[in-house]
Design a protein around this motif. Structure first.
Motif, PDB file in Angstrom:
ATOM      1  N   SER A   3       0.821  -1.219   0.000  1.00  0.00           N
ATOM      2  CA  SER A   3       0.000   0.000   0.000  1.00  0.00           C
ATOM      3  C   SER A   3       0.844   1.253   0.000  1.00  0.00           C
ATOM      4  N   GLY A   4       1.897   1.240  -0.748  1.00  0.00           N
ATOM      5  CA  GLY A   4       2.713   2.444  -0.882  1.00  0.00           C
ATOM      6  C   GLY A   4       3.932   2.474   0.010  1.00  0.00           C
ATOM      7  N   VAL A   5       3.950   1.697   1.036  1.00  0.00           N
ATOM      8  CA  VAL A   5       5.137   1.668   1.895  1.00  0.00           C
ATOM      9  C   VAL A   5       6.077   0.600   1.343  1.00  0.00           C
ATOM     10  N   ARG A   6       7.273   1.014   0.992  1.00  0.00           N
ATOM     11  CA  ARG A   6       8.208   0.073   0.360  1.00  0.00           C
ATOM     12  C   ARG A   6       9.065  -0.603   1.406  1.00  0.00           C
ATOM     13  N   PHE A   7       9.046  -1.907   1.382  1.00  0.00           N
ATOM     14  CA  PHE A   7       9.919  -2.666   2.250  1.00  0.00           C
ATOM     15  C   PHE A   7      10.950  -3.351   1.374  1.00  0.00           C
ATOM     16  N   GLN A   8      12.128  -3.465   1.906  1.00  0.00           N
ATOM     17  CA  GLN A   8      13.170  -4.178   1.161  1.00  0.00           C
ATOM     18  C   GLN A   8      13.766  -5.225   2.064  1.00  0.00           C
ATOM     19  N   THR A   9      14.000  -6.362   1.489  1.00  0.00           N
ATOM     20  CA  THR A   9      14.580  -7.418   2.295  1.00  0.00           C
ATOM     21  C   THR A   9      15.338  -8.371   1.391  1.00  0.00           C
ATOM     22  N   TRP A  10      16.216  -9.153   1.992  1.00  0.00           N
ATOM     23  CA  TRP A  10      16.940 -10.146   1.223  1.00  0.00           C
ATOM     24  C   TRP A  10      15.993 -11.261   0.837  1.00  0.00           C
ATOM     25  N   LYS A  11      16.285 -11.843  -0.277  1.00  0.00           N
ATOM     26  CA  LYS A  11      15.471 -12.961  -0.713  1.00  0.00           C
ATOM     27  C   LYS A  11      15.609 -14.116   0.268  1.00  0.00           C
ATOM     28  N   ASN A  12      16.838 -14.289   0.796  1.00  0.00           N
ATOM     29  CA  ASN A  12      17.061 -15.383   1.737  1.00  0.00           C
ATOM     30  C   ASN A  12      16.201 -15.262   2.981  1.00  0.00           C
ATOM     31  N   THR A  13      15.976 -14.004   3.394  1.00  0.00           N
ATOM     32  CA  THR A  13      15.159 -13.808   4.585  1.00  0.00           C
ATOM     33  C   THR A  13      13.774 -14.393   4.373  1.00  0.00           C
TER      34      THR A  13
ATOM     35  N   ASP B  57      -2.553  -3.768   4.868  1.00  0.00           N
ATOM     36  CA  ASP B  57      -2.154  -2.797   5.879  1.00  0.00           C
ATOM     37  C   ASP B  57      -0.634  -2.800   6.066  1.00  0.00           C
ATOM     38  N   PRO B  58       0.015  -1.673   5.833  1.00  0.00           N
ATOM     39  CA  PRO B  58       1.480  -1.659   5.993  1.00  0.00           C
ATOM     40  C   PRO B  58       1.913  -1.798   7.444  1.00  0.00           C
ATOM     41  N   GLU B  59       1.096  -1.316   8.384  1.00  0.00           N
ATOM     42  CA  GLU B  59       1.465  -1.425   9.796  1.00  0.00           C
ATOM     43  C   GLU B  59       1.587  -2.883  10.207  1.00  0.00           C
ATOM     44  N   MET B  60       0.622  -3.662   9.801  1.00  0.00           N
ATOM     45  CA  MET B  60       0.648  -5.070  10.142  1.00  0.00           C
ATOM     46  C   MET B  60       1.782  -5.772   9.427  1.00  0.00           C
ATOM     47  N   PHE B  61       2.061  -5.334   8.222  1.00  0.00           N
ATOM     48  CA  PHE B  61       3.091  -6.011   7.444  1.00  0.00           C
ATOM     49  C   PHE B  61       4.436  -5.894   8.120  1.00  0.00           C
ATOM     50  N   ARG B  62       4.606  -4.795   8.829  1.00  0.00           N
ATOM     51  CA  ARG B  62       5.854  -4.605   9.552  1.00  0.00           C
ATOM     52  C   ARG B  62       6.098  -5.790  10.482  1.00  0.00           C
ATOM     53  N   HIS B  63       5.049  -6.163  11.209  1.00  0.00           N
ATOM     54  CA  HIS B  63       5.208  -7.267  12.148  1.00  0.00           C
ATOM     55  C   HIS B  63       5.446  -8.576  11.427  1.00  0.00           C
ATOM     56  N   ILE B  64       4.741  -8.751  10.320  1.00  0.00           N
ATOM     57  CA  ILE B  64       4.917  -9.979   9.557  1.00  0.00           C
ATOM     58  C   ILE B  64       6.369 -10.095   9.090  1.00  0.00           C
ATOM     59  N   LEU B  65       6.905  -8.991   8.575  1.00  0.00           N
ATOM     60  CA  LEU B  65       8.267  -9.043   8.046  1.00  0.00           C
ATOM     61  C   LEU B  65       9.275  -9.264   9.166  1.00  0.00           C
TER      62      LEU B  65
ATOM     63  N   PHE C 254      -5.604  -8.761  12.942  1.00  0.00           N
ATOM     64  CA  PHE C 254      -4.321  -9.447  12.979  1.00  0.00           C
ATOM     65  C   PHE C 254      -4.449 -10.877  12.471  1.00  0.00           C
ATOM     66  N   ASP C 255      -5.492 -11.540  12.910  1.00  0.00           N
ATOM     67  CA  ASP C 255      -5.708 -12.911  12.459  1.00  0.00           C
ATOM     68  C   ASP C 255      -5.893 -12.982  10.960  1.00  0.00           C
ATOM     69  N   GLU C 256      -6.621 -12.007  10.438  1.00  0.00           N
ATOM     70  CA  GLU C 256      -6.851 -12.009   8.995  1.00  0.00           C
ATOM     71  C   GLU C 256      -5.556 -11.814   8.237  1.00  0.00           C
ATOM     72  N   GLU C 257      -4.718 -10.915   8.739  1.00  0.00           N
ATOM     73  CA  GLU C 257      -3.432 -10.708   8.067  1.00  0.00           C
ATOM     74  C   GLU C 257      -2.604 -11.980   8.098  1.00  0.00           C
ATOM     75  N   LEU C 258      -2.578 -12.630   9.240  1.00  0.00           N
ATOM     76  CA  LEU C 258      -1.808 -13.866   9.339  1.00  0.00           C
ATOM     77  C   LEU C 258      -2.328 -14.902   8.362  1.00  0.00           C
ATOM     78  N   ALA C 259      -3.644 -14.975   8.271  1.00  0.00           N
ATOM     79  CA  ALA C 259      -4.221 -15.950   7.351  1.00  0.00           C
ATOM     80  C   ALA C 259      -3.842 -15.618   5.916  1.00  0.00           C
ATOM     81  N   PHE C 260      -3.833 -14.335   5.588  1.00  0.00           N
ATOM     82  CA  PHE C 260      -3.479 -13.929   4.229  1.00  0.00           C
ATOM     83  C   PHE C 260      -2.049 -14.307   3.899  1.00  0.00           C
TER      84      PHE C 260
END
Lengths: 635, 238
Positions: free
Chosen positions: A47-57, A87-95, A114-120
């Protein structure tokens, strides 16, 4: 931990060099690893917030969305990134979970979101770290309880009566929910009044009244006005008995009802009277009889049907059973200890009231609850010391479990408040939903009117409706064509129902419709009326057929009678011709037949040639199967 | 009035009871597990925690690049993984054992992990830093056959005196067989490690003096076809 193993595997494999000189046999070939070992950065746009991470992660957890090939579905070639509309806020926790291996539950987020995000993202909630697991579980349980309560509340009282309820079911509903009908409400108040009368009578009975002439002793009113009280008692007991028997009759499960608390209270309330009637006026037994009258005071518990507060209190006590048990146990322990000590401390004193340990129980209880009647008082110094310790500790022991009980009561009370509020809100919500539905139906009916009236002016209508409405209306139209019934509003419907009886005799098609009605009466409350309505429209539309179409009808008639109507495909061909010939939609509605009962054979319903139009229609209909009619109608 | 007689008797009884119970009470307190209980020493743990926060930073990337045979990128990947697992920058023996045991769930890998740890911990300071880790890996994955054999010898030589005795070899062998666990086919017997050691010594110990020196070891391995071939097995691990 999966991450750990993956990272250290190369090291473990390298360390296997240490086994090589010792090996008894030759080593197997290593697996070929074609994947590129170089690590790359992935861009994830949420949703517009760019996250970057290693593929290995991300690859650490291959059974989740981000770790598997499922994320390729979200890959955006233009921007070379993975785009998730979440939701980018929730994604932070997922990442963070991928990065650290521990999933944390953010306390300020809604548990369901939160449960819905986890399920997704394909993450199982069970791997939430220990630090957050308790909070997560508590919140989840609370939420589930709340939802269960709400559904229960919805189902429970205000559901409308099912249409075919027996009188027994209605009676039960009247008893359980008095506000559903006025009769039930009246009965409710009457029983309440009689309970009050009965309790007051029991109380007043014992008040001393002025003695009758010729006697000095004060007499309790019960004996002075014996007859009056007896009549009142009889009346009350009759009402209670009647109520109890009615409830017993109406109860859906009699055994369960008889075991319920309220029923037991009812029985205990009325039993003494009957036992008193049955028992003879014997001096020996009258003592027992008097004892029985004590049970009449249980009638006051019948008020709990009338008062919700009493019920809440009852629930609270039931839910705090363990705390109450603990309170009782600790009190008993303390009482025994202090009673023993006091007894031995006061043993030698002359004229001591502490005659035995059980006698000292009374002193201990009175002191611990800080009552202090003063009927038993220690005289020795040791007795006084222990007595003071006893009173100090009493306050503590009683004060400990009380907050738990209080908090339980508060929780249950608030839940009840919430349930009432929810019910009120639900009513408003349902009303709003009904209005919205009506709005949609009205829009569709409007659309149909415009369409029927003038096909040219549809352009105007088109502008006013969104693409969504277009498609929705088209869908409803398709449904109409499928079932060969049309949507109407309530007024037209009630009109139709009324003109039903008139149309019964005029239309010949009623005979066939009644056939169908008999066969097919599972479609809601007005199956026959629905069929007849369709037949009515049939009749109406045939009337509106123009001259030209009648010719075509005749043609149709010729066509169908000439060609043997065995094969469906031939009929289908007819149907296609029909489609091409007829422009008017009403006509097609007329041709399209009502779903036929399968038992009809072609020969039976072949009418003689100079048959009125409904007869022709019957012919075609009889030979056509339901599937064909559907084909025709789905234009 | 207080009856002193009764009181005296009561007190005497209490004291005797207490005397009987006291040894039991003391034994409970002295129990080491009870002592370890946090209840007895709440504050000491906090101080211990502060001391153990050791941080270690590795040498620069260029130096490591020069010392090992890994490319820059490979070192970066290695370090990221290492730092993720051990944020403090060092691996102590317990962690090392845990990690290595994860790969051998059936058996007990702790003894062999201990020997491995000592092989990696070249400066013998009780912890494996990133440099040790990477140097070890460099030899194992990118080194010459000579270097690898050297490393293996170092692993087997437990006391690092330059000789592998039969006892040392037996320890190593037992550790390796421990990793297999119980459920093997054919069933592991008591004397299997010993027999294996005998075979090894027969092959390696040329002068039959009961120990294997580094030269004997390297010579022998270089003459063995199988060993030579298998030395190149793990080169593509990273």
């Amino acid at each position: 931990m999966a991450a750990g193993v993956a990272t250290w595997l190369p090291f473990a494999r390298a360390a296997a060099v240490g086994w090589l000189p010792l090996a008894k046999k030759t080593m197997p070939k290593p697996p070929v690893d074609n994947s590129s070992r170089s690590d790359e950065i992935l861009y994830v746009n949420v949703s517009g917030v760019r996250f970057q991470t290693w593929k290995n992660t991300l690859d650490r957890y291959p059974e989740t969305l981000l770790g598997s090939s499922e994320k390729e579905f979200f890959y955006n070639e233009d921007t070379q990134e993975y785009f998730f509309d979440r939701d980018p806020e929730m994604f932070r926790h997922i990442l963070n979970f991928y990065r650290t291996g521990k999933l944390h539950y953010p306390r300020n987020e809604c548990i369901q979101a939160f449960d819905e995000e986890l399920a997704f993202y394909g993450i199982v909630p069970e791997i939430i770290g220990d630090c957050c697991m308790e909070e997560y579980r508590d919140r989840k349980k609370e939420n589930q309880e709340r939802l269960a309560e709400d559904t229960e509340a919805n189902e429970a009282s205000d559901a409308p009566l099912p249409p075919h309820s027996t009188s027994r079911e209605r009676l039960w509903r009247a008893f359980e929910n008095p506000h559903t009908s006025t009769m039930a409400l009246v009965f409710y108040y009457v029983t309440g009044f009689f309970i009050a009368v009965s309790v007051i009578a029991n109380v007043v009975e014992t008040v001393p009244c002025r003695p009758p002439k010729g006697s000095v002793k004060d007499l309790p009113c019960g004996e002075k006005y014996q007859l009056a009280f007896f009549c009142m008692d009889t009346a009350c007991v009759l009402i209670f008995t009647f109520e109890y028997l009615m409830r017993l009759f109406a109860a859906p499960s009699r055994c369960k009802f008889m075991r319920s608390v309220m029923s037991v209270i009812d029985v205990v309330a009325i039993m003494p009277y009957y036992i008193g009637l049955v028992m003879p006026e014997n001096e020996d037994v009258s003592g027992a009889f008097v004892t029985l009258r004590v049970f009449r005071v249980f009638r006051i518990f019948k008020f709990s049907r009338h008062s919700q507060g009493l019920r809440i209190l009852g629930y609270t006590l039931k839910s705090c059973a363990s705390e109450l048990g603990f309170l009782l146990f600790s009190l008993t322990m303390a009482i025994i200890i202090f009673a023993t000590v006091m007894f031995y401390a006061e043993k030698g004193t002359k004229g001591s009231t502490f005659t035995s340990i059980p006698a000292s129980f009374w002193y201990t209880i009175v002191t611990m609850t800080t009552l202090g009647y003063g009927d038993m008082v220690p005289n020795t110094i040791a007795g006084k010391i222990f007595g003071s310790i006893c009173s100090l500790s009493g306050v503590l022991v009683i004060a400990l479990p009380v907050p738990v009980i209080v908090s339980n009561f508060s929780r249950i009370y608030h839940q009840n408040q919430r349930a009432d509020k929810m019910r009120a809100q639900q009513k408003v919500r349902l009303a709003r939903i009904r209005m919205a539905k009506k709005g949609t139906t009205n829009a569709f009916l409007q659309y149909k009117e415009d369409r029927d009236r003038d096909s040219d002016s549809t352009a105007l209508c088109v502008k006013n409706r969104s693409a969504f409405e277009h498609q929705h209306h088209h869908l409803l139209h398709c449904l109409e064509k499928t079932t060969n019934h049309e949507f109407t509003d309530e007024m037209t419907y009630s009109e139709l129902c009324m003109t039903e009886s008139v149309g019964f005799r005029t239309s010949r098609s009623t005979s066939l419709s009644s056939q169908q009605g008999a066969q097919n009466n599972s479609t809601g409350c007005c199956p026959r009326r629905a069929r007849r309505r369709a037949a009515m429209r049939l009749a109406n539309s045939t009337v509106s057929v123009s001259r030209g179409s009648v010719q075509e009808l005749d043609m149709l008639h010729v066509k169908t009678t000439s060609i043997p109507p065995q094969t469906r495909s031939s009929l289908n061909a007819q149907a296609d011709d029909l489609k091409l010939n007829c422009g008017e939609q009403d006509f097609t509605a007329a041709i399209i037949s009502i779903p036929t009962p399968p038992a009809n054979t072609p020969d039976e319903s072949l009418p003689p040639s100079p048959a009125p139009i409904p007869g022709i229609l019957r012919n075609t209909r009889a030979t056509a199967y339901t599937h064909d009619t559907v084909k025709i109608s789905s234009l | 009035m207080l009856d002193f007689g009764i009181l005296n008797r009561g007190v005497a009884k209490c004291l005797s009871l207490f005397a009987k119970l006291l040894p039991i009470f003391i034994s409970v307190i002295e129990n080491p597990s009870f002592k370890k209980c946090k209840f007895t020493k709440p504050l000491a743990g906090i101080y211990e925690l502060e001391l153990s926060a050791v941080r270690h930073r590795p040498e620069g990337l260029e130096q490591l690049e020069a010392q090992t045979r890994f490319s820059r990128k490979e070192l970066q990947i290695l370090y990221r993984g290492f730092k993720n697992e051990c944020p403090s920058g060092v691996v102590n023996e317990e962690t090392f054992k845990d990690i290595y045991s994860q790969f051998f769930p059936q058996g007990d890998a702790s003894t062999y992990a201990h020997f491995l740890f000592n092989a990696f911990d070249t400066d013998h300071n009780g912890s494996v830093s990133f440099e040790d880790f990477v140097m070890g890996l460099s030899i194992l994955l990118r080194g010459t056959v000579q270097e690898k054999l050297n490393w293996a010898f170092n692993l087997y030589d437990i006391n690092k005196d330059g000789y592998i005795t039969k006892e040392e070899m037996l320890d190593i062998m037992k550790a390796i067989y421990d990793m297999m666990g119980k459920c093997t086919y054919p069933v592991l017997k008591e004397e299997t490690p010993r027999q294996h050691v005998e075979v090894f010594f027969q092959k390696m110990d040329k002068n039959k003096d009961g120990v294997v020196t580094i030269d004997e070891f390297i010579d022998c391995c270089q003459n063995d076809e199988n060993i030579m071939r298998s030395m190149h097995l793990f080169e593509n691990v990273l």
